[in-house]
Design an enzyme around this catalytic site. Structure first.
Site, PDB file in Angstrom:
ATOM      1  N   TYR A 105     -15.648  32.207  -0.151  1.00 57.77           N
ATOM      2  CA  TYR A 105     -14.305  31.621  -0.205  1.00 57.77           C
ATOM      3  C   TYR A 105     -13.592  31.784  -1.545  1.00 57.77           C
ATOM      4  O   TYR A 105     -12.447  31.342  -1.678  1.00 57.77           O
ATOM      5  CB  TYR A 105     -14.392  30.131   0.166  1.00 57.77           C
ATOM      6  CG  TYR A 105     -15.002  29.908   1.532  1.00 57.77           C
ATOM      7  CD1 TYR A 105     -14.344  30.352   2.671  1.00 57.77           C
ATOM      8  CD2 TYR A 105     -16.241  29.294   1.673  1.00 57.77           C
ATOM      9  CE1 TYR A 105     -14.905  30.174   3.934  1.00 57.77           C
ATOM     10  CE2 TYR A 105     -16.811  29.110   2.939  1.00 57.77           C
ATOM     11  CZ  TYR A 105     -16.133  29.553   4.052  1.00 57.77           C
ATOM     12  OH  TYR A 105     -16.685  29.381   5.306  1.00 57.77           O
ATOM     13  N   ASN A 164      -5.255  28.852   9.476  1.00 59.52           N
ATOM     14  CA  ASN A 164      -6.682  28.996   9.251  1.00 59.52           C
ATOM     15  C   ASN A 164      -7.301  27.647   9.633  1.00 59.52           C
ATOM     16  O   ASN A 164      -7.377  26.741   8.815  1.00 59.52           O
ATOM     17  CB  ASN A 164      -6.968  29.324   7.779  1.00 59.52           C
ATOM     18  CG  ASN A 164      -8.454  29.464   7.514  1.00 59.52           C
ATOM     19  OD1 ASN A 164      -9.285  29.168   8.378  1.00 59.52           O
ATOM     20  ND2 ASN A 164      -8.807  29.908   6.308  1.00 59.52           N
ATOM     21  N   HIS A 198     -13.479  28.332  16.126  1.00 57.67           N
ATOM     22  CA  HIS A 198     -14.540  28.871  16.969  1.00 57.67           C
ATOM     23  C   HIS A 198     -14.781  28.071  18.246  1.00 57.67           C
ATOM     24  O   HIS A 198     -15.493  28.527  19.122  1.00 57.67           O
ATOM     25  CB  HIS A 198     -15.841  28.963  16.143  1.00 57.67           C
ATOM     26  CG  HIS A 198     -15.631  29.588  14.793  1.00 57.67           C
ATOM     27  ND1 HIS A 198     -15.107  30.855  14.636  1.00 57.67           N
ATOM     28  CD2 HIS A 198     -15.839  29.116  13.522  1.00 57.67           C
ATOM     29  CE1 HIS A 198     -15.015  31.133  13.335  1.00 57.67           C
ATOM     30  NE2 HIS A 198     -15.449  30.094  12.644  1.00 57.67           N
ATOM     31  N   ASP A 235      -4.751  25.027  23.020  1.00 57.66           N
ATOM     32  CA  ASP A 235      -3.686  24.619  23.948  1.00 57.66           C
ATOM     33  C   ASP A 235      -2.430  24.171  23.201  1.00 57.66           C
ATOM     34  O   ASP A 235      -1.311  24.466  23.627  1.00 57.66           O
ATOM     35  CB  ASP A 235      -4.182  23.482  24.847  1.00 57.66           C
ATOM     36  CG  ASP A 235      -5.136  23.979  25.935  1.00 57.66           C
ATOM     37  OD1 ASP A 235      -5.242  25.208  26.117  1.00 57.66           O
ATOM     38  OD2 ASP A 235      -5.778  23.139  26.595  1.00 57.66           O
ATOM     39  N   HIS A 260      -8.645  34.137   8.031  1.00 60.79           N
ATOM     40  CA  HIS A 260      -9.900  33.614   7.483  1.00 60.79           C
ATOM     41  C   HIS A 260     -10.132  34.261   6.129  1.00 60.79           C
ATOM     42  O   HIS A 260     -10.011  35.484   6.009  1.00 60.79           O
ATOM     43  CB  HIS A 260     -11.079  33.905   8.417  1.00 60.79           C
ATOM     44  CG  HIS A 260     -10.879  33.298   9.754  1.00 60.79           C
ATOM     45  ND1 HIS A 260     -10.986  31.944   9.966  1.00 60.79           N
ATOM     46  CD2 HIS A 260     -10.483  33.842  10.933  1.00 60.79           C
ATOM     47  CE1 HIS A 260     -10.689  31.688  11.223  1.00 60.79           C
ATOM     48  NE2 HIS A 260     -10.372  32.813  11.826  1.00 60.79           N
ATOM     49  N   LEU A 261     -10.466  33.444   5.158  1.00 64.06           N
ATOM     50  CA  LEU A 261     -10.747  33.977   3.826  1.00 64.06           C
ATOM     51  C   LEU A 261     -11.989  34.865   3.861  1.00 64.06           C
ATOM     52  O   LEU A 261     -12.035  35.929   3.247  1.00 64.06           O
ATOM     53  CB  LEU A 261     -10.984  32.820   2.844  1.00 64.06           C
ATOM     54  CG  LEU A 261      -9.752  31.989   2.487  1.00 64.06           C
ATOM     55  CD1 LEU A 261     -10.165  30.617   1.972  1.00 64.06           C
ATOM     56  CD2 LEU A 261      -8.894  32.718   1.466  1.00 64.06           C
ATOM     57  N   SER A 262     -13.003  34.409   4.587  1.00 64.28           N
ATOM     58  CA  SER A 262     -14.278  35.136   4.606  1.00 64.28           C
ATOM     59  C   SER A 262     -14.300  36.131   5.760  1.00 64.28           C
ATOM     60  O   SER A 262     -13.461  36.075   6.667  1.00 64.28           O
ATOM     61  CB  SER A 262     -15.432  34.138   4.752  1.00 64.28           C
ATOM     62  OG  SER A 262     -15.399  33.541   6.037  1.00 64.28           O
ATOM     63  N   ARG A 288     -19.447  32.537  14.347  1.00 60.36           N
ATOM     64  CA  ARG A 288     -18.141  32.661  13.658  1.00 60.36           C
ATOM     65  C   ARG A 288     -17.309  33.824  14.206  1.00 60.36           C
ATOM     66  O   ARG A 288     -16.136  33.954  13.895  1.00 60.36           O
ATOM     67  CB  ARG A 288     -18.336  32.850  12.155  1.00 60.36           C
ATOM     68  CG  ARG A 288     -18.864  31.620  11.454  1.00 60.36           C
ATOM     69  CD  ARG A 288     -18.829  31.796   9.950  1.00 60.36           C
ATOM     70  NE  ARG A 288     -19.799  30.945   9.301  1.00 60.36           N
ATOM     71  CZ  ARG A 288     -19.556  29.690   8.889  1.00 60.36           C
ATOM     72  NH1 ARG A 288     -18.364  29.167   9.036  1.00 60.36           N
ATOM     73  NH2 ARG A 288     -20.505  28.970   8.330  1.00 60.36           N
TER      74      ARG A 288
HETATM   75  C1  DQA Z   1     -13.022  30.112   7.557  1.00 53.51           C
HETATM   76  C2  DQA Z   1     -14.213  30.650   8.343  1.00 53.51           C
HETATM   77  C3  DQA Z   1     -14.796  29.590   9.248  1.00 53.51           C
HETATM   78  O1  DQA Z   1     -15.906  30.123   9.983  1.00 53.51           O
HETATM   79  C4  DQA Z   1     -15.278  28.424   8.438  1.00 53.51           C
HETATM   80  O2  DQA Z   1     -15.785  27.417   9.290  1.00 53.51           O
HETATM   81  C5  DQA Z   1     -14.247  27.900   7.501  1.00 53.51           C
HETATM   82  C6  DQA Z   1     -13.356  28.827   6.805  1.00 53.51           C
HETATM   83  C7  DQA Z   1     -12.521  31.131   6.513  1.00 53.51           C
HETATM   84  O3  DQA Z   1     -11.431  30.936   5.984  1.00 53.51           O
HETATM   85  O4  DQA Z   1     -13.229  32.100   6.223  1.00 53.51           O
HETATM   86  O5  DQA Z   1     -14.177  26.698   7.250  1.00 53.51           O
HETATM   87  O6  DQA Z   1     -11.964  29.852   8.454  1.00 53.51           O
END
Ligand code: DQA
Length: 149
Positions: free
Chosen positions: A27, A78, A84, A91, A104-106, A115
């Site tokens: 992150y 995000n 997930h 909805d 998603h940052l990661s 994920r």
């Molecule tokens: C996330 C990825 C998700 O799997 C994780 O639960 C997060 C951050 C990301 O920004 O990479 O809390 O959304």
């Protein structure tokens, strides 16, 4: 001529308020406040207006989506781990009828298998993952293109 800048709601979900404390390998080091500042500067460069929201409560995230009518032209979201599995958020996002980009940052696709699943993905006009804070520029750019279609 008065030019109204398109409004983008940038929504962060559960645990994203803990950025800066979470594993920097996934992150990075920015806090949420620093990230939001960077996003708002990028948005201004792209001619977009941003408003920010974060909560750790799923129902609040849902209600915020309910209340967006007339307040935004697009959404960058995000939702963290809710991405997930939260059909409630899925909805509510659908209900907005707004173009949305999932960020998603990661690199969620190369982490744990759970994920890789996104219950909001099919509703979004774009998805950016694994590009860190720079991913938000891509997401905003994607919305900008969507607005000019
Ligand atoms: C996330 C990825 C998700 O799997 C994780 O639960 C997060 C951050 C990301 O920004 O990479 O809390 O959304």
């Amino acid at each position: 001529m008065v030019r109204v800048r398109a409004r983008v709601e940038v929504m962060h979900g559960v645990n994203l308020d803990q950025l800066g404390r979470r594993d920097p390998a996934h992150y990075g080091h920015l806090t949420l406040t620093e990230l939001e500042l960077q996003i708002s500067e990028t948005a201004a460069e792209l001619g977009l207006e941003t408003r920010f929201f974060q909560t750790n409560h799923e129902g609040e995230f849902v209600e915020h989506l309910h209340q967006l009518e007339g307040l935004a032209e697009g959404i960058v979201l995000n939702p963290g781990a809710w991405t997930h599995y939260s059909y409630a958020i899925r909805d509510a996002l659908e209900l907005t009828g707004l173009p949305a980009v999932e960020v998603h940052l990661s690199d969620v696709d190369s982490r744990e298998p759970w994920r890789r699943e996104s219950v909001i993905g099919e509703l979004c006009v774009g998805r950016v993952a694994g590009k860190g804070p720079g991913g938000y520029r891509e997401a905003l750019d994607c919305l900008r293109k969507e607005f000019s279609r």
